[in-house]
Design a protein around this motif. Structure first.
Motif, short mmCIF file in Angstrom:
data_model
loop_
_atom_site.label_atom_id
_atom_site.label_comp_id
_atom_site.label_asym_id
_atom_site.label_seq_id
_atom_site.Cartn_x
_atom_site.Cartn_y
_atom_site.Cartn_z
N THR A 9 0.82 -1.23 0.00
CA THR A 9 0.00 0.00 0.00
C THR A 9 0.85 1.27 0.00
OG1 THR A 9 -0.19 -0.18 2.40
CG2 THR A 9 -2.01 -1.08 1.09
N ARG A 10 2.17 1.14 0.16
CA ARG A 10 3.04 2.33 0.04
C ARG A 10 3.94 2.20 -1.20
NH1 ARG A 10 5.73 3.73 5.68
NH2 ARG A 10 6.31 1.53 5.61
N THR A 11 3.47 1.39 -2.13
CA THR A 11 4.23 1.15 -3.37
C THR A 11 3.69 2.06 -4.48
OG1 THR A 11 4.70 -1.13 -2.74
CG2 THR A 11 4.71 -0.66 -5.11
N ASP A 12 4.60 2.53 -5.34
CA ASP A 12 4.16 3.33 -6.49
C ASP A 12 3.25 2.47 -7.37
OD1 ASP A 12 4.64 5.56 -8.58
OD2 ASP A 12 5.16 3.69 -9.64
N MET A 13 2.10 3.01 -7.75
CA MET A 13 1.08 2.21 -8.43
C MET A 13 1.55 1.65 -9.77
SD MET A 13 -1.84 1.17 -7.39
CE MET A 13 -2.14 -0.32 -8.26
N ASP A 14 2.25 2.48 -10.57
CA ASP A 14 2.70 1.98 -11.88
C ASP A 14 3.70 0.84 -11.69
OD1 ASP A 14 1.10 3.65 -13.33
OD2 ASP A 14 2.62 5.24 -13.52
N TYR A 15 4.58 1.03 -10.71
CA TYR A 15 5.57 -0.01 -10.45
C TYR A 15 4.87 -1.29 -9.96
CZ TYR A 15 9.62 -2.49 -8.58
OH TYR A 15 10.58 -3.45 -8.32
N MET A 16 3.86 -1.11 -9.11
CA MET A 16 3.14 -2.29 -8.61
C MET A 16 2.50 -3.07 -9.77
SD MET A 16 0.04 -2.94 -6.04
CE MET A 16 0.42 -1.88 -4.72
N CYS A 17 1.92 -2.34 -10.72
CA CYS A 17 1.30 -3.01 -11.87
C CYS A 17 2.33 -3.87 -12.60
CB CYS A 17 0.69 -1.98 -12.82
SG CYS A 17 -0.81 -1.24 -12.16
N LYS A 18 3.56 -3.32 -12.76
CA LYS A 18 4.63 -4.07 -13.44
C LYS A 18 4.97 -5.35 -12.69
CE LYS A 18 7.46 -0.57 -15.59
NZ LYS A 18 8.56 0.33 -15.29
N THR A 19 5.11 -5.22 -11.35
CA THR A 19 5.50 -6.39 -10.55
C THR A 19 4.43 -7.48 -10.61
OG1 THR A 19 4.53 -5.51 -8.51
CG2 THR A 19 6.86 -5.00 -8.90
N VAL A 20 3.17 -7.06 -10.53
CA VAL A 20 2.06 -8.03 -10.53
C VAL A 20 1.99 -8.75 -11.87
CG1 VAL A 20 -0.47 -8.20 -10.42
CG2 VAL A 20 0.76 -6.82 -8.72
N GLU A 21 2.13 -7.97 -12.95
CA GLU A 21 2.08 -8.59 -14.29
C GLU A 21 3.21 -9.62 -14.44
OE1 GLU A 21 2.15 -5.79 -17.55
OE2 GLU A 21 2.21 -7.40 -19.04
N LEU A 22 4.40 -9.25 -13.94
CA LEU A 22 5.55 -10.15 -14.03
C LEU A 22 5.31 -11.43 -13.22
CD1 LEU A 22 8.51 -10.74 -14.82
CD2 LEU A 22 9.22 -9.41 -12.82
N ALA A 23 4.85 -11.26 -11.98
CA ALA A 23 4.63 -12.43 -11.12
C ALA A 23 3.61 -13.39 -11.75
CB ALA A 23 4.17 -11.98 -9.74
N ILE A 24 2.56 -12.82 -12.35
CA ILE A 24 1.55 -13.70 -12.99
C ILE A 24 2.16 -14.39 -14.22
CG2 ILE A 24 -0.72 -13.77 -14.12
CD1 ILE A 24 -1.55 -11.40 -12.32
N ASN A 25 2.94 -13.64 -14.97
CA ASN A 25 3.61 -14.25 -16.14
C ASN A 25 4.53 -15.39 -15.74
OD1 ASN A 25 2.48 -13.02 -18.34
ND2 ASN A 25 3.88 -11.26 -18.30
N CYS A 26 5.12 -15.28 -14.55
CA CYS A 26 6.04 -16.33 -14.09
C CYS A 26 5.29 -17.49 -13.45
CB CYS A 26 7.05 -15.76 -13.10
SG CYS A 26 8.15 -14.56 -13.86
N GLY A 27 3.98 -17.36 -13.32
CA GLY A 27 3.19 -18.51 -12.85
C GLY A 27 2.48 -18.35 -11.51
N ALA A 28 2.53 -17.15 -10.89
CA ALA A 28 1.81 -16.98 -9.62
C ALA A 28 0.31 -17.03 -9.87
CB ALA A 28 2.19 -15.66 -8.97
N LYS A 29 -0.38 -17.80 -9.03
CA LYS A 29 -1.83 -17.95 -9.22
C LYS A 29 -2.61 -17.05 -8.25
CE LYS A 29 -2.45 -21.27 -12.36
NZ LYS A 29 -1.18 -21.18 -13.08
N THR A 30 -1.92 -16.59 -7.21
CA THR A 30 -2.55 -15.67 -6.25
C THR A 30 -1.62 -14.48 -6.07
OG1 THR A 30 -3.54 -17.55 -5.10
CG2 THR A 30 -3.53 -15.45 -3.92
N ILE A 31 -2.19 -13.29 -6.14
CA ILE A 31 -1.39 -12.07 -5.95
C ILE A 31 -1.93 -11.35 -4.73
CG2 ILE A 31 -0.81 -9.79 -6.93
CD1 ILE A 31 0.55 -12.06 -8.48
N ASN A 32 -1.04 -11.23 -3.75
CA ASN A 32 -1.47 -10.63 -2.48
C ASN A 32 -0.91 -9.22 -2.34
OD1 ASN A 32 -2.52 -10.61 0.20
ND2 ASN A 32 -0.50 -11.13 1.00
N ILE A 33 -1.80 -8.30 -1.94
CA ILE A 33 -1.38 -6.89 -1.80
C ILE A 33 -1.43 -6.50 -0.33
CG2 ILE A 33 -1.81 -4.51 -2.64
CD1 ILE A 33 -1.30 -6.58 -4.92
#
Ligand code: KIV
Ligand code: ZN
Length: 522
Positions: free
Chosen positions: A146-170
């Motif tokens: 919740t203190r992460t830059d939003m654009d950067y967070m979008c990048k990290t989430v997209e990457l984690a899902i691409n690498c196979g994460a099935k659950t993304i926790n914020i």
């Protein structure tokens, strides 16, 4: 209810909850808790952080072996060694989850990790990809989300899902966000991350501003379908969002939150108890599982409740596994509420005389004690039944005790013995000894004291004490009990009660006259 409205419950009592000061749990306690959680219907149980210590490793490993329905999970940092330990600990389970995390806020990346945002992206790629070698159930968390830059967070989430994460926790790691801000974060992820539909979004809220539950529910309203929480809300600092509150809020306000969970809510009290026994007591006014959660003291509330429970109850105590509404009695409670309470407690067929005696004792007790609980009432009704059920040869008229340092302990006692009022003063090895000596002088007898036990009926220094005394005479034993806010008065009455019972027992084998002659000879 459609699958899209199913909210998965991820419990982290044994991992994040255990990080709460004073909440460390033994292996046996964790196993006991895990069995209850499994029965409760929790979807995923995070049993520990396997790399953190051999104890954590063993707990995750043992819990993984016993779960029948819930999926076990273990936590790991973005490191192969952590992930290996997680896999080792979990591998006995037919299905398991590896939960890997790394910080993504500028503050954490710079000061905690000493890594650039690009290095963190590399770590995400490496850790999630590696974890997928062991299971297809990989969860990735962006710590301090919740203190992460939003654009950067979008990048990290997209990457984690691409690498196979099935659950993304914020996670709201430091309990900093608010419901509206959290809704914005979850909505942005839903709208901006192209592959977001390939994963379940999860919320994980700490309670530093007391917003843990509100933020979690806000996250769900924005589309998150997993909630990470703990029983009794235990966790780092002010704790995590409380599982029982989230589940009961969804159940009670299903008109506004049309979601479902797999939790058998009738087991929530049991789960709370097993956790508090292993960790620390729950505050009295804790929502859902606190001692006062279903208690009504004000006379006007009690009256309303007697007419229709819904006047002051938005959910039933039974729905969370509390057997009865705990109508706390106070000095303002009337005879009607008292009688109703006795009914609730199972004293349905006691005589009016006993009710009257018990009510009199209750009024005296309520003057001494701020709250009179169910257990207090049971103790004083039992006391009244004892007096009612037998013709007492001996009864206590008055007692004065001199105790403390320096002086020898002394008791001054007046007893009614077969209708004769007698007085004695005795010195003893402590006040209880002095009291028992007085009784022996006033009613000579030859019994052996086998047991003397004191229990507090409820908590607090103003609690009633229940004293149990067991005596023995020629192979016959009797047990006397008494309750009073004064432990010494309770002690005297318990001993006298045991003696009265012994007299009755003797009477059954010897003519009454024999006993009376003995008494008259005193
Ligand atoms: O609060 C937090 O950020 C955490 C993560 C490890 C998920 O507990
Ligand atoms: Zn946390």
């Amino acid at each position: 209810m459609a699958d899209k409205d199913r909210v998965f419950i991820f419990d982290t009592t044994m991992r994040d909850g255990e990080q709460s000061p004073g909440a460390s749990m033994s292996l046996e306690e964790k196993i006991q808790i895990a069995r209850v959680f499994d029965e409760l219907g929790i979807d995923i149980i995070e049993a520990g952080f396997p790399i953190a210590s051999p104890g954590d490793f063993e707990a995750v490993s043992e819990v993984s072996k016993i779960l029948k329905n819930s999926i076990p999970a273990g936590l790991s940092r973005a490191s192969k060694k952590d992930i290996d330990a997680c896999h080792e600990a979990l591998k006995a389970a037919p299905r398991f989850r590896i939960h890997t995390f790394i910080s993504t806020s500028p503050l954490h990346m710079k000061h905690k990790l000493n890594k650039t945002p690009e290095q963190v992206l590399d770590a995400i790629k490496e850790s999630v990809t590696y974890a997928r070698n062991f299971t297809d159930d990989v969860e990735w968390s962006c710590e301090d989300g919740t203190r992460t830059d939003m654009d950067y967070m979008c990048k990290t989430v997209e990457l984690a899902i691409n690498c196979g994460a099935k659950t993304i926790n914020i996670p709201d790691t430091v309990g900093y966000t608010t419901p509206s801000e959290y809704i914005k974060i979850i909505t942005t992820l839903k709208n901006k991350v192209p592959n977001i539909d390939n994963a379940i979004l999860s919320v994980h809220c700490h309670n530093d501003l007391g917003l843990g539950v509100a933020n979690s529910l806000a996250g769900v309203s924005a589309g998150a379908r997993q909630v990470e929480c703990t029983i009794n809300g235990i966790g780092e600092r002010a704790g995590n969002a409380a599982l029982e509150e989230i589940v009961m809020a969804i159940r009670t306000r299903n008109d506004l939150m049309p979601y479902s969970t797999g939790i058998k809510t009738e087991l929530l009290s049991k789960a709370s108890k097993v956790v508090s026994n292993a960790t620390f007591p729950v505050q009295f006014n804790k929502a859902i599982v606190g001692k006062n959660a279903f208690a009504h003291e004000a006379g006007i509330h009690q009256d309303g409740m007697l007419k229709n429970r819904e006047t002051y109850e938005i959910m039933t105590p039974e729905s969370v596994g509390v057997k009865k509404t705990s109508l706390v009695m106070g000095k303002h409670s009337g005879r009607h509420a008292f009688k109703e309470k006795l009914n609730d407690l199972g004293y349905a067929d006691i005589t009016d005389d006993v009710i009257q005696t018990a009510f009199g004792k209750f009024k005296i007790l309520a003057d001494k004690k701020k709250h009179v609980y169910d257990d207090d009432i049971m103790a004083l009704v039992d006391d009244s039944l004892i007096t009612d059920n037998q013709i007492n040869a001996i009864s206590l008229k008055s007692l004065k005790v001199f105790a403390g340092t320096g002086e020898p302990q002394k008791a001054e006692m007046t007893l009614d013995v077969y209708g004769k009022v007698k007085q004695a003063t005795e010195i003893g090895d402590g006040p209880v000894d002095a009291i028992f000596k007085c009784i022996k002088v006033l009613y000579p007898h030859d019994v052996k004291l086998q047991l003397y036990q004191v229990h507090a009926v409820t908590e607090g220094t103003d609690a009633q004490a229940t004293v149990s005394v067991r005596i023995e005479e020629k192979g016959k034993t009797t047990v006397g009990q008494a309750a009073d806010t004064d432990t010494l008065v309770a002690s005297a009455n318990a001993y006298i009660n045991a003696l009265n019972k012994m007299i009755i027992k003797r009477d059954k084998t010897a003519p009454m006259e024999q006993e009376n002659q003995k008494v008259r000879g005193i």
